[in-house]
Design a protein around this motif. Structure first.
Motif, mmCIF file in Angstrom:
data_model
loop_
_atom_site.group_PDB
_atom_site.id
_atom_site.type_symbol
_atom_site.label_atom_id
_atom_site.label_comp_id
_atom_site.label_asym_id
_atom_site.label_seq_id
_atom_site.Cartn_x
_atom_site.Cartn_y
_atom_site.Cartn_z
ATOM 1 N N LEU A 1 0.739 -1.341 0.417
ATOM 2 C CA LEU A 1 -0.195 0.105 -0.121
ATOM 3 C C LEU A 1 1.482 1.433 -0.169
ATOM 4 C CD1 LEU A 1 -3.109 1.650 0.818
ATOM 5 C CD2 LEU A 1 -2.873 0.820 2.919
ATOM 6 N N PRO A 2 0.880 1.844 -0.537
ATOM 7 C CA PRO A 2 1.482 3.256 -1.305
ATOM 8 C C PRO A 2 1.074 4.298 -0.362
ATOM 9 C CG PRO A 2 0.966 3.010 -2.942
ATOM 10 C CD PRO A 2 -0.094 1.869 -2.130
ATOM 11 N N ALA A 3 1.672 5.248 0.584
ATOM 12 C CA ALA A 3 1.555 6.029 1.973
ATOM 13 C C ALA A 3 0.201 6.857 1.416
ATOM 14 C CB ALA A 3 2.662 6.777 2.361
ATOM 15 N N GLY A 4 0.579 7.317 -0.038
ATOM 16 C CA GLY A 4 -0.530 8.066 -1.091
ATOM 17 C C GLY A 4 -1.833 7.775 -0.915
ATOM 18 N N GLU A 5 -1.865 6.117 -0.690
ATOM 19 C CA GLU A 5 -3.679 6.106 -0.860
ATOM 20 C C GLU A 5 -3.866 5.161 0.265
ATOM 21 O OE1 GLU A 5 -3.276 3.197 -3.415
ATOM 22 O OE2 GLU A 5 -2.140 3.961 -4.886
ATOM 23 N N ILE A 6 -3.227 6.002 1.721
ATOM 24 C CA ILE A 6 -3.583 5.456 2.857
ATOM 25 C C ILE A 6 -5.502 6.296 3.203
ATOM 26 C CG2 ILE A 6 -3.844 6.488 5.843
ATOM 27 C CD1 ILE A 6 -0.995 6.127 4.838
ATOM 28 N N LYS A 7 -6.139 5.536 3.083
ATOM 29 C CA LYS A 7 -7.652 5.691 3.316
ATOM 30 C C LYS A 7 -7.900 6.536 4.869
ATOM 31 C CE LYS A 7 -9.993 2.208 0.686
ATOM 32 N NZ LYS A 7 -10.269 0.577 0.536
ATOM 33 N N GLY A 8 -6.860 5.663 5.867
ATOM 34 C CA GLY A 8 -6.797 6.361 7.592
ATOM 35 C C GLY A 8 -8.537 6.021 8.202
ATOM 36 N N GLU A 9 -9.075 4.706 7.452
ATOM 37 C CA GLU A 9 -10.187 4.321 8.457
ATOM 38 C C GLU A 9 -9.359 3.802 9.813
ATOM 39 O OE1 GLU A 9 -11.680 2.350 5.866
ATOM 40 O OE2 GLU A 9 -12.518 4.147 4.372
ATOM 41 N N ASP A 10 -9.191 2.804 10.185
ATOM 42 C CA ASP A 10 -8.633 2.063 10.992
ATOM 43 C C ASP A 10 -7.082 2.412 11.681
ATOM 44 O OD1 ASP A 10 -7.530 0.578 8.729
ATOM 45 O OD2 ASP A 10 -9.080 -0.995 8.991
#
Length: 194
Positions: free
Chosen positions: A182-191
């Motif tokens: 998972l690239p850092a730029g694609e973090i969803k930040g949900e969990d």
């Protein structure tokens, strides 16, 4: 309990420009702060040790803020973190486990409520013991580019009745990371995972 009695503190910062590949314009900063503290439980078994966690909270916050400052002063630049403890021989591994909440929550708060669980390591050791502190991304544990570690230790600690409490932070991914995930730029930040 009482506030922790600190014998000494060390702050270390590495600037990494390359790992054998192209030189980075901006180096990766990888830092750690170590505080050598008297272990109030050394030499005896104490069934109720949890109250000391409350006393360790100010130390955790002071260490987190000092490390952020050593890494440039901007919490938004910090992308990776980890924590650890080295317990002197008159202590036990559980004494180091008391650092989980005071160290981890302090970093998360100082960084603006980072979402990922703070990775950790701990061990009982002698004077001069070294330890690898695991590091992951502050908002998503599955960001493989930020899986890292920093080796720490002091030549005169921990003494038998001491604990070395450690926080570590980085300003980015490993230099030349190319292991996918998972690239850092694609973090969803949900969990805190993705």
């Amino acid at each position: 309990m009482a506030a922790p009695e600190i014998r000494k503190t060390l702050v270390q910062v590495e600037e990494i420009f390359h790992e054998g590949g192209p030189r980075a314009e901006t180096p990766l900063l990888r830092g750690a702060i170590l505080s050598v503290v008297k272990n109030p439980f050394a030499g005896r078994y104490e069934p109720d040790i949890q109250p000391w966690m409350e006393d360790l909270k100010p130390l955790g916050m002071a260490m987190a803020l000092r490390l952020i400052e050593a890494l440039g002063g901007d919490p938004k630049r910090i992308e990776g973190y980890g924590k650890a403890a080295i317990i002197g021989q008159a202590g036990e591994i559980e004494h180091g486990a008391l650092w989980h909440a005071p160290g981890g929550y302090a970093m998360r708060e100082a960084l603006g409520e980072a979402k990922a669980i703070v990775p950790s390591s701990k061990k009982v050791g002698t004077v001069g013991t070294r330890l690898d502190v695991p590091i992951t991304h502050v908002n998503a544990a599955y960001v493989r580019s930020h899986f890292d570690a920093i080796e720490v230790g002091l030549n005169d600690a921990p003494r038998a009745d001491e604990i070395v409490f450690i926080l570590a932070m980085t300003t980015g991914a490993r230099i030349h990371n190319r292991a996918g995930g998972l690239p850092a730029g694609e973090i969803k930040g949900e969990d805190g995972l993705r």
